[in-house]
Design an enzyme around this catalytic site. Structure first.
Site, PDB file in Angstrom:
ATOM      1  N   SER A 129     -84.221 -34.624  88.577  1.00  7.93           N
ATOM      2  CA  SER A 129     -82.982 -33.960  88.995  1.00  7.93           C
ATOM      3  C   SER A 129     -82.555 -34.375  90.397  1.00  7.93           C
ATOM      4  CB  SER A 129     -83.152 -32.437  88.949  1.00  7.93           C
ATOM      5  OG  SER A 129     -83.350 -31.997  87.631  1.00  7.93           O
ATOM      6  N   GLU A 245     -92.028 -32.338  76.937  1.00  7.92           N
ATOM      7  CA  GLU A 245     -91.994 -31.204  77.859  1.00  7.92           C
ATOM      8  C   GLU A 245     -91.809 -29.896  77.112  1.00  7.92           C
ATOM      9  OE1 GLU A 245     -89.398 -29.564  81.712  1.00  7.92           O
ATOM     10  OE2 GLU A 245     -88.664 -31.229  80.516  1.00  7.92           O
ATOM     11  N   SER A 372     -81.743 -25.589  77.673  1.00 14.47           N
ATOM     12  CA  SER A 372     -81.352 -24.191  77.849  1.00 14.47           C
ATOM     13  C   SER A 372     -81.243 -23.477  76.506  1.00 14.47           C
ATOM     14  CB  SER A 372     -80.008 -24.104  78.588  1.00 14.47           C
ATOM     15  OG  SER A 372     -78.953 -24.521  77.738  1.00 14.47           O
ATOM     16  N   ASN A 373     -81.353 -22.158  76.550  1.00 11.50           N
ATOM     17  CA  ASN A 373     -81.296 -21.395  75.310  1.00 11.50           C
ATOM     18  C   ASN A 373     -79.933 -21.502  74.638  1.00 11.50           C
ATOM     19  OD1 ASN A 373     -83.910 -20.722  75.807  1.00 11.50           O
ATOM     20  ND2 ASN A 373     -83.600 -18.515  75.885  1.00 11.50           N
TER      21      ASN A 373
END
Length: 387
Positions: A129, A245, A372-373
């Site tokens: 990132s 991951e 992300s969810n």
């Protein structure tokens, strides 16, 4: 389908269960269970014990320390590891750079780094990132220019977890700024964190901890033989790494341990003539979480039992989504048990109560990392529900 373990699988489980409780120091497991911050020494000690027994990196190829286990055996290993409150092998090593090197690294890189990575002789961090390239990672602007036998790297990374403890970084860099697609001009380099030009600056988080960092790269010279795979193929390696991951993010075993801890604390919390556990509303809340965890555990076992050939199972998105929601629900439950003591000043309350708020705040991240969810809901809608 049959979800019960076979006799051989039960024997395998019992062997692991006994090993974890016998060989991993009780003090480390106790600190981990009670959500104390673990030291680098705790992680290194644990991983070296596991590695010596062939239990640190079972997901790797056998020639580099992996185990020829079935998917169900891998599931049992991970679940029992969490139930015993054993610190998991460092994910940057075991689930990220290790599998990438095993799959794409040159024979020289494999021999140089894989044994040390499995044994945690090298502590890795992830340089992905950047300030303007988080969700859109392909927009990264850290540049590596070839200069003779070296690459010269300039740029900045951020949210770099455990960079303050790391020995080496695996780093995505742009090696072809003129590539027609931004994903096509990215490479992966390996370099030590004490190389000239590397500066680490901690970022204080809302819980007061220093888990993540900014990393500045100023004319860092990296030998060209520390390039992973081929130049400008780093995006392929990054996608492979990010898939690994997500392994185990559901953390059902760990959440079961946290819920058991919540029950212990609730039994010590006076409410009227009894304890918090005697309160009907609170007991119903505990029962709901118990049931949700059982249901998720069955889904997890179903995914493990139906896995074959390493193919991705879209149901894993359900595991990630619901697993992280339950992790957050249990940390919220712990804060509610602690009550006002969760935010009291040091010395004014029990230590466990003050730790609950740090855990609650820290676990807000679980619904973001690893996809992300919101993204998981889209995957579930398209690949499972066909919407």
């Amino acid at each position: 389908m049959q979800l019960a373990f076979t006799e051989d699988e039960l024997a395998f489980r019992d062997e692991l269960r006994a090993f974890f409780r016998r060989e991993i120091p009780a003090g480390i497991r106790r600190r981990n269970r009670h959500m104390h911050e673990l030291s680098k020494h705790d992680y290194v000690t644990t991983q070296r014990i596991l590695n010596a027994a062939g239990l640190a990196v079972p997901n790797w190829p056998v020639e580099w320390g992996g185990r020829d286990w079935s998917p169900v055996q891998h599931h049992i290993w991970h679940h029992e590891l969490q139930l015993a409150s054993v610190p998991e092998p460092l994910t940057f090593n075991a689930n990220m750079i290790g599998p990438v090197l095993a799959e794409f690294g040159s024979p020289e890189l494999k021999a140089r780094f894989l044994p040390a990575t499995a044994n945690l002789d090298i502590w890795w961090c992830q340089g992905f990132s950047e300030p303007d390239a988080g969700s859109d990672l392909a927009s990264l602007r850290t540049v590596a220019v070839r200069d003779g036998d070296d690459y010269v790297v300039n740029g900045q990374k951020t949210w770099t977890t455990a960079a303050q403890s790391a020995d080496w970084m695996f780093c995505l860099v742009r090696t072809d700024p003129a590539a027609p697609k931004k994903q096509a001009g990215i490479s992966m380099l390996l370099f030590p964190m004490d190389a000239p030009g590397v500066t680490v600056r901690p970022i204080e988080l809302i819980d007061g901890g220093f888990e993540v960092n900014e990393v500045f790269l100023d004319n860092v010279r990296v030998p060209a033989d520390q390039l992973v795979g081929q130049e400008n193929h780093g995006w392929t390696y990054a996608k492979f790494l990010l898939g690994n991951e997500r392994t185990g993010i559901a953390a059902v075993g760990q959440t079961k341990v946290r819920l058991a801890l919540a029950k212990e604390y609730a039994a010590q919390t006076r409410l009227g003539a009894g304890t918090l556990l005697d309160d009907a509303a609170f007991a119903a809340r505990i029962a709901d979480l118990d049931n949700e965890l059982l249901a998720l555990e069955l889904v997890q076992l179903r995914v493990a039992a139906s896995s074959s050939g390493g193919a991705a199972n879209p149901v894993s998105s359900i595991l990630k989504l619901r697993g992280t929601e339950l992790q957050q629900a249990v940390t919220e439950l712990l804060v509610d048990i602690a009550g006002p003591a969760a935010v009291a000043r040091a010395g004014r309350t029990d230590d466990w109560a003050r730790r609950t708020i740090a855990g609650y705040l820290n676990y807000r991240k679980t619904s973001i990392y690893g996809g992300s969810n919101e993204v998981q809901r889209t995957i579930i809608a398209s690949t499972i529900l066909g919407l």
